[in-house]
Design a protein around this motif. Structure first.
Motif, PDB file in Angstrom:
ATOM      1  N   LEU A  79      53.864  49.257  48.966  1.00 34.08           N
ATOM      2  CA  LEU A  79      52.722  48.809  49.738  1.00 34.08           C
ATOM      3  C   LEU A  79      52.726  48.584  51.223  1.00 34.08           C
ATOM      4  O   LEU A  79      51.808  49.082  51.897  1.00 34.08           O
ATOM      5  N   TRP A  80      53.778  47.885  51.694  1.00 34.51           N
ATOM      6  CA  TRP A  80      53.798  47.618  53.154  1.00 34.51           C
ATOM      7  C   TRP A  80      53.930  49.049  53.728  1.00 34.51           C
ATOM      8  O   TRP A  80      53.282  48.887  54.899  1.00 34.51           O
ATOM      9  N   ILE A  81      54.514  49.995  53.514  1.00 31.35           N
ATOM     10  CA  ILE A  81      54.816  51.171  54.141  1.00 31.35           C
ATOM     11  C   ILE A  81      53.605  51.901  54.019  1.00 31.35           C
ATOM     12  O   ILE A  81      52.916  52.430  55.030  1.00 31.35           O
ATOM     13  N   TYR A  82      53.122  52.050  52.706  1.00 29.11           N
ATOM     14  CA  TYR A  82      51.777  52.993  52.552  1.00 29.11           C
ATOM     15  C   TYR A  82      50.532  52.553  53.223  1.00 29.11           C
ATOM     16  O   TYR A  82      49.835  53.312  53.332  1.00 29.11           O
ATOM     17  N   PRO A 119      52.866  37.001  47.569  1.00 29.53           N
ATOM     18  CA  PRO A 119      52.301  36.022  46.424  1.00 29.53           C
ATOM     19  C   PRO A 119      51.197  36.692  45.572  1.00 29.53           C
ATOM     20  O   PRO A 119      51.097  36.240  44.541  1.00 29.53           O
ATOM     21  N   LEU A 120      50.569  37.760  45.892  1.00 25.10           N
ATOM     22  CA  LEU A 120      49.671  38.434  44.963  1.00 25.10           C
ATOM     23  C   LEU A 120      50.123  39.784  44.707  1.00 25.10           C
ATOM     24  O   LEU A 120      49.096  40.428  44.125  1.00 25.10           O
ATOM     25  N   ILE A 121      51.289  40.112  44.201  1.00 29.66           N
ATOM     26  CA  ILE A 121      52.063  41.217  44.004  1.00 29.66           C
ATOM     27  C   ILE A 121      51.508  41.525  42.522  1.00 29.66           C
ATOM     28  O   ILE A 121      51.060  42.788  42.195  1.00 29.66           O
ATOM     29  N   ASP A 122      51.242  40.427  41.884  1.00 32.03           N
ATOM     30  CA  ASP A 122      50.564  40.897  40.325  1.00 32.03           C
ATOM     31  C   ASP A 122      49.283  41.269  40.334  1.00 32.03           C
ATOM     32  O   ASP A 122      48.728  42.330  39.657  1.00 32.03           O
ATOM     33  N   LEU A 123      48.479  40.838  41.308  1.00 30.21           N
ATOM     34  CA  LEU A 123      47.147  41.369  41.473  1.00 30.21           C
ATOM     35  C   LEU A 123      47.319  42.737  42.016  1.00 30.21           C
ATOM     36  O   LEU A 123      46.223  43.611  41.357  1.00 30.21           O
ATOM     37  N   TRP A 124      47.674  43.029  43.045  1.00 26.30           N
ATOM     38  CA  TRP A 124      47.893  44.315  43.438  1.00 26.30           C
ATOM     39  C   TRP A 124      48.571  45.458  42.601  1.00 26.30           C
ATOM     40  O   TRP A 124      48.177  46.556  42.572  1.00 26.30           O
ATOM     41  N   ARG A 125      49.464  44.844  41.713  1.00 23.74           N
ATOM     42  CA  ARG A 125      49.827  45.921  40.618  1.00 23.74           C
ATOM     43  C   ARG A 125      48.730  46.037  39.509  1.00 23.74           C
ATOM     44  O   ARG A 125      48.833  47.159  39.009  1.00 23.74           O
ATOM     45  N   ALA A 126      48.031  45.028  39.209  1.00 22.17           N
ATOM     46  CA  ALA A 126      47.066  45.212  38.090  1.00 22.17           C
ATOM     47  C   ALA A 126      45.865  46.007  38.584  1.00 22.17           C
ATOM     48  O   ALA A 126      45.356  46.725  37.940  1.00 22.17           O
ATOM     49  N   ILE A 127      45.592  45.966  39.780  1.00 27.71           N
ATOM     50  CA  ILE A 127      44.455  46.734  40.379  1.00 27.71           C
ATOM     51  C   ILE A 127      44.855  48.109  40.941  1.00 27.71           C
ATOM     52  O   ILE A 127      44.137  48.897  41.404  1.00 27.71           O
ATOM     53  N   ASP A 128      45.972  48.399  40.808  1.00 27.53           N
ATOM     54  CA  ASP A 128      46.687  49.570  41.321  1.00 27.53           C
ATOM     55  C   ASP A 128      46.308  49.826  42.806  1.00 27.53           C
ATOM     56  O   ASP A 128      45.628  50.893  43.197  1.00 27.53           O
ATOM     57  N   ARG A 178      47.783  50.772  45.315  1.00 24.62           N
ATOM     58  CA  ARG A 178      48.898  51.780  46.103  1.00 24.62           C
ATOM     59  C   ARG A 178      47.749  52.995  46.141  1.00 24.62           C
ATOM     60  O   ARG A 178      47.893  54.016  47.146  1.00 24.62           O
ATOM     61  N   TYR A 179      47.052  53.143  45.253  1.00 26.81           N
ATOM     62  CA  TYR A 179      46.286  54.310  45.068  1.00 26.81           C
ATOM     63  C   TYR A 179      45.216  54.334  45.830  1.00 26.81           C
ATOM     64  O   TYR A 179      44.678  55.423  46.338  1.00 26.81           O
ATOM     65  N   TRP A 180      44.683  53.237  46.477  1.00 29.72           N
ATOM     66  CA  TRP A 180      43.595  53.178  47.483  1.00 29.72           C
ATOM     67  C   TRP A 180      44.409  53.978  48.867  1.00 29.72           C
ATOM     68  O   TRP A 180      43.597  54.310  49.833  1.00 29.72           O
ATOM     69  N   PHE A 181      45.418  53.839  48.820  1.00 31.30           N
ATOM     70  CA  PHE A 181      46.170  54.215  50.097  1.00 31.30           C
ATOM     71  C   PHE A 181      46.450  55.616  50.229  1.00 31.30           C
ATOM     72  O   PHE A 181      46.982  56.229  51.282  1.00 31.30           O
ATOM     73  N   SER A 227      35.078  55.912  42.326  1.00 29.64           N
ATOM     74  CA  SER A 227      34.768  55.754  40.888  1.00 29.64           C
ATOM     75  C   SER A 227      35.965  56.098  40.072  1.00 29.64           C
ATOM     76  O   SER A 227      36.708  55.463  39.104  1.00 29.64           O
ATOM     77  N   GLY A 228      36.664  57.038  40.760  1.00 28.87           N
ATOM     78  CA  GLY A 228      38.269  57.217  40.157  1.00 28.87           C
ATOM     79  C   GLY A 228      39.243  56.181  40.282  1.00 28.87           C
ATOM     80  O   GLY A 228      40.109  56.120  39.407  1.00 28.87           O
ATOM     81  N   LEU A 229      39.026  55.582  41.458  1.00 30.80           N
ATOM     82  CA  LEU A 229      39.706  54.160  41.612  1.00 30.80           C
ATOM     83  C   LEU A 229      39.389  53.049  40.915  1.00 30.80           C
ATOM     84  O   LEU A 229      39.999  52.084  41.174  1.00 30.80           O
ATOM     85  N   GLY A 230      38.380  53.183  40.133  1.00 29.57           N
ATOM     86  CA  GLY A 230      37.853  52.174  39.525  1.00 29.57           C
ATOM     87  C   GLY A 230      36.790  51.154  40.355  1.00 29.57           C
ATOM     88  O   GLY A 230      36.304  50.121  39.773  1.00 29.57           O
ATOM     89  N   GLY A 231      36.207  51.663  41.411  1.00 31.94           N
ATOM     90  CA  GLY A 231      35.550  50.797  42.116  1.00 31.94           C
ATOM     91  C   GLY A 231      34.071  51.562  42.210  1.00 31.94           C
ATOM     92  O   GLY A 231      33.670  52.344  43.238  1.00 31.94           O
ATOM     93  N   ASP A 232      33.483  51.157  41.299  1.00 34.72           N
ATOM     94  CA  ASP A 232      32.010  51.751  41.083  1.00 34.72           C
ATOM     95  C   ASP A 232      30.867  51.103  41.932  1.00 34.72           C
ATOM     96  O   ASP A 232      29.827  51.623  41.904  1.00 34.72           O
ATOM     97  N   GLN A 233      31.225  50.148  42.243  1.00 29.17           N
ATOM     98  CA  GLN A 233      30.243  49.156  42.955  1.00 29.17           C
ATOM     99  C   GLN A 233      29.833  49.816  44.434  1.00 29.17           C
ATOM    100  O   GLN A 233      30.415  50.694  44.920  1.00 29.17           O
ATOM    101  N   TRP A 234      28.649  49.567  44.770  1.00 28.87           N
ATOM    102  CA  TRP A 234      28.093  50.158  46.187  1.00 28.87           C
ATOM    103  C   TRP A 234      28.859  49.859  46.996  1.00 28.87           C
ATOM    104  O   TRP A 234      28.726  50.695  48.037  1.00 28.87           O
TER     105      TRP A 234
END
Length: 385
Positions: A53-56, A218-227, A229-232, A239-246
């Protein structure tokens, strides 16, 4: 020609090459290889995911900034249009065909679909798209702002996907435009960015990069849970990333700002003088196009997984990535694979007079190389400092 004009022509010195940009290219390509090399290890190691995640967060944005810095925005000349074909389209067709054959032999996939670039080839098409749209963006009053709107807005469109790398190209477009704007505004020259940096500025850069690390750990479990890395990747809609909010576009905007800050901090810490990687930095496209063939058999065989000792595998693959980058940008490899990476199909053009044979003097990212690629800069072998 008058004697005075002839004298001026013979005494005109070539513009000195700035080693910083070649160092930046090589450092960026090493991060690219590292990211691909450790991807499988992230399944079993939090340390690997943190590194990934640091690299990407900034490695491809940084690459796009450097590419944009050396791209011209005017109407393309005939030679420039030919280079799009020889530097981007032909290598893409060659590599995509090779990848199709490899995947058929190894995985049994028999589909040749050039509209869906394989693995790393998306960036070649992105470079072509950047060169296509930049002259039009340059006509606008606020091209950087428009590119940001395009990048954030395209995430709301589900029909813009990986076809011809369009989603990714539009997603990282602001970084390419930012690089072009930096050159246009002459900020690099005014602030003497590539000459030297004070310890205060370097200290701030280190704090920025370590600050991102402090957010990840410290938040690596959260970043893994919400994936996260795919945002990068910039290759899916919100919506494909699970972010349907406006407000999902605000997340991308925040990640763009983060990538710009991390890229700036990364550039600040790079050496300004000639180093062992300066010459290698002129041939990053060889590393970019060929490293996936080195990693692919390791990935398919499961070697890259490292389930038992993931942290040890992580360190080993980071070191191995540096070795890959050095070897693939070396002179013997360039000589061997030049017909694939830098083909010169003069027979394609009705007029081939301005399409010289041999190695190219310009990198596909747009930067002019210092000298003829296969000749040393001095009679003696260059010393690496």
């Amino acid at each position: 020609m008058s004697a005075e004009a002839a004298g001026k022509q013979t005494t005109a010195a070539p513009k000195p090459r700035v080693p910083f940009w070649d160092n930046a290219r090589f450092a960026c390509i090493v991060l690219v290889v590292m990211g691909h090399a450790i991807q499988r290890i992230t399944y079993d190691s939090d340390a690997a995911l943190v590194t990934y995640l640091w690299i990407y967060a900034f490695h491809m944005p940084a690459f796009a900034i450097v590419s944009g810095y050396f791209t011209k925005s005017g109407s393309p000349s005939v030679r420039q249009m030919k280079r799009v074909i020889t530097d981007i389209l032909v290598p893409y067709a060659i590599m995509e065909t090779i990848w199709t054959l490899v995947q058929f032999l190894v995985e049994g996939k028999g589909e040749l679909n050039p509209t869906r670039p394989s693995w790393t080839l998306w960036f070649l098409l992105a470079l072509g798209i950047f060169r296509l749209v930049l002259p039009y963006l340059a006509l606008l009053r606020w091209p950087l702002a428009v590119s940001l709107i395009i990048s954030v807005g395209v995430g709301y469109l589900d029909n813009v996907d990986s076809t011809f790398s369009l989603a990714r190209a539009l997603g990282i477009l602001p970084f390419f435009v930012l690089g072009w704007q930096l050159h246009r505004w002459k900020l690099v020259d005014r602030w003497r960015v590539v000459e030297r940096q004070t310890w205060v500025i370097r200290g701030i850069a280190i704090v920025v990069l370590l600050g991102w690390l402090a957010v990840l750990v410290p938040l690596i479990d959260l970043w893994r849970a919400i994936d996260l890395r795919y945002w990068f990747f910039y290759d899916q809609s919100y919506s494909g990333l699970g972010g349907d909010q406006w407000w999902a576009g605000g997340v991308r905007l925040g990640l763009i700002v983060l990538a710009a800050l991390l890229s700036a901090a990364f550039f600040v810490l790079l050496p300004r003088r000639e180093t062992w990687m300066t010459t290698l930095g002129q041939y990053t496209m060889y590393v970019y196009l060929l490293h996936s063939f080195v990693l692919y058999p390791l990935r398919e065989s499961g070697v890259l997984r490292g389930e038992e000792l993931p942290e040890l595998y992580l360190v080993a693959m980071l070191v191995f990535s540096l070795v890959i980058a050095i070897v693939l940008s070396s002179r013997p490899v360039r000589r061997l694979f030049r017909p694939l990476v830098e083909p010169k199909p003069r027979w394609l053009f009705a007029d081939s007079e301005d399409t010289p044979a041999g190695p190219s003097r310009r990198d596909p990212t747009g930067a002019m190389r210092a000298v003829a690629p296969e000749r040393p800069r001095h009679p003696d072998p260059p010393s690496f400092r």
